[in-house]
Design a protein around this motif. Structure first.
Motif, short mmCIF file in Angstrom:
data_model
loop_
_atom_site.label_atom_id
_atom_site.label_comp_id
_atom_site.label_asym_id
_atom_site.label_seq_id
_atom_site.Cartn_x
_atom_site.Cartn_y
_atom_site.Cartn_z
N ASN A 151 20.29 61.59 -94.74
CA ASN A 151 21.30 60.85 -93.99
C ASN A 151 20.91 59.39 -93.95
O ASN A 151 19.72 59.05 -93.81
CB ASN A 151 21.45 61.41 -92.57
N ILE A 181 30.11 60.39 -92.33
CA ILE A 181 30.04 61.21 -91.11
C ILE A 181 30.61 60.44 -89.93
O ILE A 181 30.18 59.32 -89.64
CB ILE A 181 28.59 61.63 -90.81
N ALA A 215 22.38 64.80 -85.55
CA ALA A 215 23.52 64.09 -84.97
C ALA A 215 23.08 63.27 -83.76
O ALA A 215 23.54 62.14 -83.57
CB ALA A 215 24.61 65.07 -84.59
N THR A 261 26.65 70.81 -85.10
CA THR A 261 27.56 69.93 -84.36
C THR A 261 28.82 70.65 -83.91
O THR A 261 29.27 70.48 -82.77
CB THR A 261 27.95 68.72 -85.24
N PRO A 273 32.17 66.51 -84.87
CA PRO A 273 33.20 65.93 -85.72
C PRO A 273 34.56 65.94 -85.02
O PRO A 273 34.81 66.78 -84.15
CB PRO A 273 33.22 66.85 -86.94
N GLU A 310 28.78 57.15 -83.74
CA GLU A 310 27.60 56.99 -84.59
C GLU A 310 27.14 55.53 -84.53
O GLU A 310 27.94 54.62 -84.34
CB GLU A 310 27.88 57.41 -86.02
N ASN A 315 27.24 55.49 -91.71
CA ASN A 315 26.61 56.80 -91.51
C ASN A 315 27.13 57.80 -92.54
O ASN A 315 28.26 58.24 -92.48
CB ASN A 315 26.90 57.29 -90.09
N THR A 316 26.28 58.15 -93.48
CA THR A 316 26.66 59.03 -94.59
C THR A 316 25.58 60.06 -94.83
O THR A 316 24.39 59.74 -94.80
CB THR A 316 26.88 58.20 -95.88
N THR A 317 26.00 61.29 -95.08
CA THR A 317 25.06 62.36 -95.40
C THR A 317 25.24 62.78 -96.85
O THR A 317 26.35 62.93 -97.34
CB THR A 317 25.27 63.57 -94.48
#
Length: 254
Positions: free
Chosen positions: A32, A60, A84, A105, A125, A142, A147-149
């Motif tokens: 992440n 995300i 998270a 989550t 989410p 976030e 924010n990227t997974t």
């Protein structure tokens, strides 16, 4: 197919204790952009018989959810997956909330709905609010908008991307010999052969401080001359090398 844990995800594709596999592929988070590596996954991969066949990058978004009518001022605890919570430290700190680790989550949202406690909230989410009938107290909580997974797709079959059909990533693990400058020498072949290494992470092996295992990712295909030479040179300074996957590079890398 929902699974309660990462172990269950691997078992669903590999099979376990004489039970036949119940899924063809697994899709698991590995990195992440805010919280870093998903530590459990990096320990499962070396011991697994599965192979990486693809990758996917997902932006995300998280909302702060609570039961209908619960005021933000009354929230005392916030529930979510540990990663998270790590990606939303700012909102937790600003509102003086106590973080509580949940299994995942979406599961945190379900727990909040079932508890019906107006002092509890979930970081989940956006879709979880619709599914479990929760109010959105705050949107996009976030810490950063990047924010990227990164997810990898795992298969029982070792399916390699073709060497001449676009950018390719090769993931592998290796153990360096316990010798002075062994890692420096092991990595030298990638530099001299013009191979770009995008990931290098280390782990202790069997609790020993003198034996270290590395997970690495490089641009290129093992059939490309430069990477082939680099891997050949790597073998001189390592006890073993295991290719985890040779798969197409996602366009999101650019």
């Amino acid at each position: 197919m929902p699974c309660a844990s990462f172990e269950d995800v691997f078992a669903a594709v590999e099979g376990a204790d004489g039970v036949e596999p119940s899924a063809d592929l697994a899709m698991i988070p590995i990195d992440n952009s805010l919280a870093g590596r998903v530590a459990d996954i990096h320990h499962f991969l070396p011991a697994s018989s599965l192979h990486i066949v693809a990758e996917h990058f997902l932006r995300i978004r998280f909302n702060l959810l609570a039961i209908p009518g619960a005021p933000l001022a009354g929230i005392r605890t916030v529930h979510s997956h540990v990663h998270a919570l790590g990606q939303c430290r700012r909102v937790i700190r600003e509102h003086g909330l106590t973080p509580v680790i949940a299994g995942d989550t979406a599961g945190a949202a379900r727990e909040i709905a079932e508890a019906a406690d107006p002092t509890m909230a979930a970081i989940s989410p956006p879709m979880a609010a619709e599914i479990y009938g929760l109010d959105v107290l705050l949107e996009d909580v976030e810490d950063e908008d990047h924010n990227t997974t990164r997810f990898v797709v795992l298969s029982r079959d070792f399916v390699q991307a073709p060497p001449d059909a676009g950018p390719v990533v090769t993931s592998f693990i290796f153990n360096v010999r316990n010798l002075p400058a062994a890692l420096y020498k092991a990595l030298g072949g990638f530099a001299t052969n013009g191979v770009n290494m995008t990931k290098l992470e280390s782990y202790m092996v069997d609790g020993r401080f003198t034996a270290t295992q590395f997970l690495a990712e490089v641009d290129g295909h093992p059939d490309h001359p430069g990477l082939k030479r680099a891997l050949d040179e790597l073998a001189f300074f390592t006890t073993d090398i295991k290719i985890l996957g040779v798969y197409p590079a996602s366009p999101a890398r650019e």
